[in-house]
Design a protein around this motif. Structure first.
Motif, PDB file in Angstrom:
ATOM      1  N   ARG A  27     -36.139 -57.473   8.542  1.00  0.00           N
ATOM      2  CA  ARG A  27     -36.361 -56.150   7.967  1.00  0.00           C
ATOM      3  C   ARG A  27     -37.742 -56.102   7.336  1.00  0.00           C
ATOM      4  NH1 ARG A  27     -30.662 -54.639   4.864  1.00  0.00           N
ATOM      5  NH2 ARG A  27     -29.356 -54.605   6.742  1.00  0.00           N
ATOM      6  N   THR A  28     -38.274 -54.905   7.246  1.00  0.00           N
ATOM      7  CA  THR A  28     -39.535 -54.722   6.542  1.00  0.00           C
ATOM      8  C   THR A  28     -39.269 -54.736   5.046  1.00  0.00           C
ATOM      9  OG1 THR A  28     -40.414 -53.386   8.365  1.00  0.00           O
ATOM     10  CG2 THR A  28     -41.503 -53.193   6.231  1.00  0.00           C
ATOM     11  N   VAL A  29     -40.017 -55.567   4.332  1.00  0.00           N
ATOM     12  CA  VAL A  29     -39.738 -55.758   2.912  1.00  0.00           C
ATOM     13  C   VAL A  29     -40.710 -55.015   2.018  1.00  0.00           C
ATOM     14  CG1 VAL A  29     -38.566 -57.943   3.290  1.00  0.00           C
ATOM     15  CG2 VAL A  29     -41.050 -57.930   2.904  1.00  0.00           C
ATOM     16  N   THR A  30     -41.367 -54.000   2.557  1.00  0.00           N
ATOM     17  CA  THR A  30     -42.382 -53.256   1.805  1.00  0.00           C
ATOM     18  C   THR A  30     -41.847 -52.750   0.468  1.00  0.00           C
ATOM     19  OG1 THR A  30     -43.403 -52.548   3.868  1.00  0.00           O
ATOM     20  CG2 THR A  30     -43.966 -51.311   1.878  1.00  0.00           C
ATOM     21  N   THR A  31     -40.623 -52.266   0.443  1.00  0.00           N
ATOM     22  CA  THR A  31     -40.073 -51.695  -0.786  1.00  0.00           C
ATOM     23  C   THR A  31     -39.110 -52.656  -1.492  1.00  0.00           C
ATOM     24  OG1 THR A  31     -38.283 -50.619   0.417  1.00  0.00           O
ATOM     25  CG2 THR A  31     -40.308 -49.348   0.070  1.00  0.00           C
ATOM     26  N   TYR A  32     -39.004 -53.857  -0.978  1.00  0.00           N
ATOM     27  CA  TYR A  32     -38.133 -54.843  -1.612  1.00  0.00           C
ATOM     28  C   TYR A  32     -38.843 -55.449  -2.824  1.00  0.00           C
ATOM     29  CZ  TYR A  32     -34.692 -55.177   2.186  1.00  0.00           C
ATOM     30  OH  TYR A  32     -33.700 -54.937   3.091  1.00  0.00           O
ATOM     31  N   THR A  33     -38.063 -55.838  -3.801  1.00  0.00           N
ATOM     32  CA  THR A  33     -38.572 -56.698  -4.857  1.00  0.00           C
ATOM     33  C   THR A  33     -38.656 -58.106  -4.292  1.00  0.00           C
ATOM     34  OG1 THR A  33     -37.647 -55.370  -6.641  1.00  0.00           O
ATOM     35  CG2 THR A  33     -38.140 -57.678  -7.126  1.00  0.00           C
ATOM     36  N   MET A  34     -39.810 -58.712  -4.416  1.00  0.00           N
ATOM     37  CA  MET A  34     -40.026 -60.063  -3.909  1.00  0.00           C
ATOM     38  C   MET A  34     -40.349 -60.977  -5.076  1.00  0.00           C
ATOM     39  SD  MET A  34     -39.568 -59.605  -0.678  1.00  0.00           S
ATOM     40  CE  MET A  34     -40.113 -61.179  -0.028  1.00  0.00           C
ATOM     41  N   VAL A  48     -40.601 -67.421 -11.526  1.00  0.00           N
ATOM     42  CA  VAL A  48     -42.025 -67.669 -11.712  1.00  0.00           C
ATOM     43  C   VAL A  48     -42.808 -66.361 -11.695  1.00  0.00           C
ATOM     44  CG1 VAL A  48     -44.070 -68.785 -10.739  1.00  0.00           C
ATOM     45  CG2 VAL A  48     -41.862 -69.957 -10.685  1.00  0.00           C
ATOM     46  N   ALA A  49     -42.551 -65.550 -10.690  1.00  0.00           N
ATOM     47  CA  ALA A  49     -43.280 -64.293 -10.541  1.00  0.00           C
ATOM     48  C   ALA A  49     -42.486 -63.352  -9.654  1.00  0.00           C
ATOM     49  CB  ALA A  49     -44.665 -64.533  -9.932  1.00  0.00           C
ATOM     50  N   ALA A  50     -42.734 -62.066  -9.820  1.00  0.00           N
ATOM     51  CA  ALA A  50     -42.070 -61.070  -8.985  1.00  0.00           C
ATOM     52  C   ALA A  50     -42.996 -59.881  -8.800  1.00  0.00           C
ATOM     53  CB  ALA A  50     -40.756 -60.620  -9.614  1.00  0.00           C
ATOM     54  N   THR A  51     -42.838 -59.228  -7.673  1.00  0.00           N
ATOM     55  CA  THR A  51     -43.592 -58.005  -7.400  1.00  0.00           C
ATOM     56  C   THR A  51     -42.620 -56.920  -6.998  1.00  0.00           C
ATOM     57  OG1 THR A  51     -45.253 -56.983  -5.947  1.00  0.00           O
ATOM     58  CG2 THR A  51     -44.137 -58.925  -5.089  1.00  0.00           C
ATOM     59  N   ARG A  52     -42.710 -55.807  -7.686  1.00  0.00           N
ATOM     60  CA  ARG A  52     -41.769 -54.710  -7.491  1.00  0.00           C
ATOM     61  C   ARG A  52     -42.509 -53.467  -7.021  1.00  0.00           C
ATOM     62  NH1 ARG A  52     -40.231 -57.747 -11.695  1.00  0.00           N
ATOM     63  NH2 ARG A  52     -38.039 -58.355 -11.832  1.00  0.00           N
ATOM     64  N   TRP A  53     -41.899 -52.797  -6.070  1.00  0.00           N
ATOM     65  CA  TRP A  53     -42.472 -51.562  -5.542  1.00  0.00           C
ATOM     66  C   TRP A  53     -42.055 -50.392  -6.415  1.00  0.00           C
ATOM     67  CZ3 TRP A  53     -40.293 -47.085  -3.328  1.00  0.00           C
ATOM     68  CH2 TRP A  53     -41.195 -46.261  -2.642  1.00  0.00           C
ATOM     69  N   SER A  54     -42.986 -49.510  -6.671  1.00  0.00           N
ATOM     70  CA  SER A  54     -42.685 -48.314  -7.440  1.00  0.00           C
ATOM     71  C   SER A  54     -42.995 -47.098  -6.580  1.00  0.00           C
ATOM     72  CB  SER A  54     -43.522 -48.280  -8.715  1.00  0.00           C
ATOM     73  OG  SER A  54     -43.374 -47.043  -9.389  1.00  0.00           O
ATOM     74  N   SER A 102     -34.954 -58.799  -2.801  1.00  0.00           N
ATOM     75  CA  SER A 102     -33.833 -57.933  -3.134  1.00  0.00           C
ATOM     76  C   SER A 102     -34.221 -56.485  -2.880  1.00  0.00           C
ATOM     77  CB  SER A 102     -33.423 -58.103  -4.599  1.00  0.00           C
ATOM     78  OG  SER A 102     -34.386 -57.533  -5.450  1.00  0.00           O
ATOM     79  N   LEU A 103     -33.213 -55.705  -2.548  1.00  0.00           N
ATOM     80  CA  LEU A 103     -33.438 -54.281  -2.393  1.00  0.00           C
ATOM     81  C   LEU A 103     -33.895 -53.696  -3.729  1.00  0.00           C
ATOM     82  CD1 LEU A 103     -30.296 -53.395  -0.268  1.00  0.00           C
ATOM     83  CD2 LEU A 103     -32.673 -53.178   0.474  1.00  0.00           C
ATOM     84  N   MET A 104     -34.759 -52.705  -3.657  1.00  0.00           N
ATOM     85  CA  MET A 104     -35.248 -52.066  -4.869  1.00  0.00           C
ATOM     86  C   MET A 104     -34.071 -51.581  -5.716  1.00  0.00           C
ATOM     87  SD  MET A 104     -37.934 -48.906  -5.215  1.00  0.00           S
ATOM     88  CE  MET A 104     -36.794 -47.726  -4.523  1.00  0.00           C
ATOM     89  N   GLY A 105     -34.050 -51.966  -6.966  1.00  0.00           N
ATOM     90  CA  GLY A 105     -32.995 -51.549  -7.862  1.00  0.00           C
ATOM     91  C   GLY A 105     -31.759 -52.421  -7.851  1.00  0.00           C
ATOM     92  N   ALA A 106     -31.682 -53.369  -6.967  1.00  0.00           N
ATOM     93  CA  ALA A 106     -30.521 -54.249  -6.905  1.00  0.00           C
ATOM     94  C   ALA A 106     -30.506 -55.172  -8.126  1.00  0.00           C
ATOM     95  CB  ALA A 106     -30.542 -55.070  -5.628  1.00  0.00           C
ATOM     96  N   PRO A 107     -29.328 -55.532  -8.608  1.00  0.00           N
ATOM     97  CA  PRO A 107     -29.239 -56.349  -9.823  1.00  0.00           C
ATOM     98  C   PRO A 107     -29.597 -57.808  -9.616  1.00  0.00           C
ATOM     99  CG  PRO A 107     -27.061 -55.935  -8.939  1.00  0.00           C
ATOM    100  CD  PRO A 107     -27.996 -55.127  -8.116  1.00  0.00           C
ATOM    101  N   SER A 108     -29.607 -58.268  -8.399  1.00  0.00           N
ATOM    102  CA  SER A 108     -29.903 -59.675  -8.151  1.00  0.00           C
ATOM    103  C   SER A 108     -30.581 -59.819  -6.801  1.00  0.00           C
ATOM    104  CB  SER A 108     -28.625 -60.516  -8.201  1.00  0.00           C
ATOM    105  OG  SER A 108     -27.738 -60.086  -7.178  1.00  0.00           O
ATOM    106  N   TYR A 109     -31.117 -61.015  -6.568  1.00  0.00           N
ATOM    107  CA  TYR A 109     -31.757 -61.277  -5.287  1.00  0.00           C
ATOM    108  C   TYR A 109     -30.707 -61.589  -4.226  1.00  0.00           C
ATOM    109  CZ  TYR A 109     -36.313 -61.277  -7.505  1.00  0.00           C
ATOM    110  OH  TYR A 109     -37.458 -60.898  -8.159  1.00  0.00           O
TER     111      TYR A 109
END
Length: 122
Positions: A27-34, A48-54, A102-109
């Motif tokens: 899947r394309t993870v452009t809007t996923y939290t990574m 360690v680090a995370a990047t979230r799409w807004s 994780s999907l944007m807004g999901a409570p966990s990875y």
């Protein structure tokens, strides 16, 4: 389903740098939290680090206090990948590093890679 494969780990001297890569497929993870996590022997896994799409096509990054100013998380959406640039490495950074999504807004990875070993010698 999202498959994640990490690479780029290795052995480096203290003060050195490494760049970890996480290639996503399925899947394309452009809007996923990574996120990047690590687990050292005998210790619990830590973020360690995370990047979230807004909405608005902006990404926000969060870092553990222990890596702020030394590590940078960034994406390449064209490659469906996320990276962790690690500078000024310390022996305490030694761990297995995992990529997660994780999907944007999901409570966990929901999706995890197999991990890549990073060893920093003193």
């Amino acid at each position: 389903q999202v498959q994640l494969v990490e690479s780029g780990g290795g052995l480096v001297q203290a003060g050195g740098s490494l760049r970890l890569s996480c290639a996503a497929s399925g899947r394309t993870v452009t809007t996923y939290t990574m996120g990047w996590f690590r687990q050292a022997p005998g210790k619990e896994r830590e973020s360690v680090a995370a990047t979230r799409w807004s909405r608005g096509s902006t990404y926000y990054a969060d870092y553990a206090d222990s890596v702020k100013g030394r590590f940078t998380i960034f994406r390449d959406n064209a490659k469906n990948a996320v990276y962790l640039q690690m500078n000024s490495l310390k022996p305490e950074d030694t761990a297995v590093y995992y990529c997660a999504a994780s999907l944007m807004g999901a409570p966990s990875y929901d999706y995890w890679g197999q991990g890549t070993q990073v060893t920093v010698s003193s």
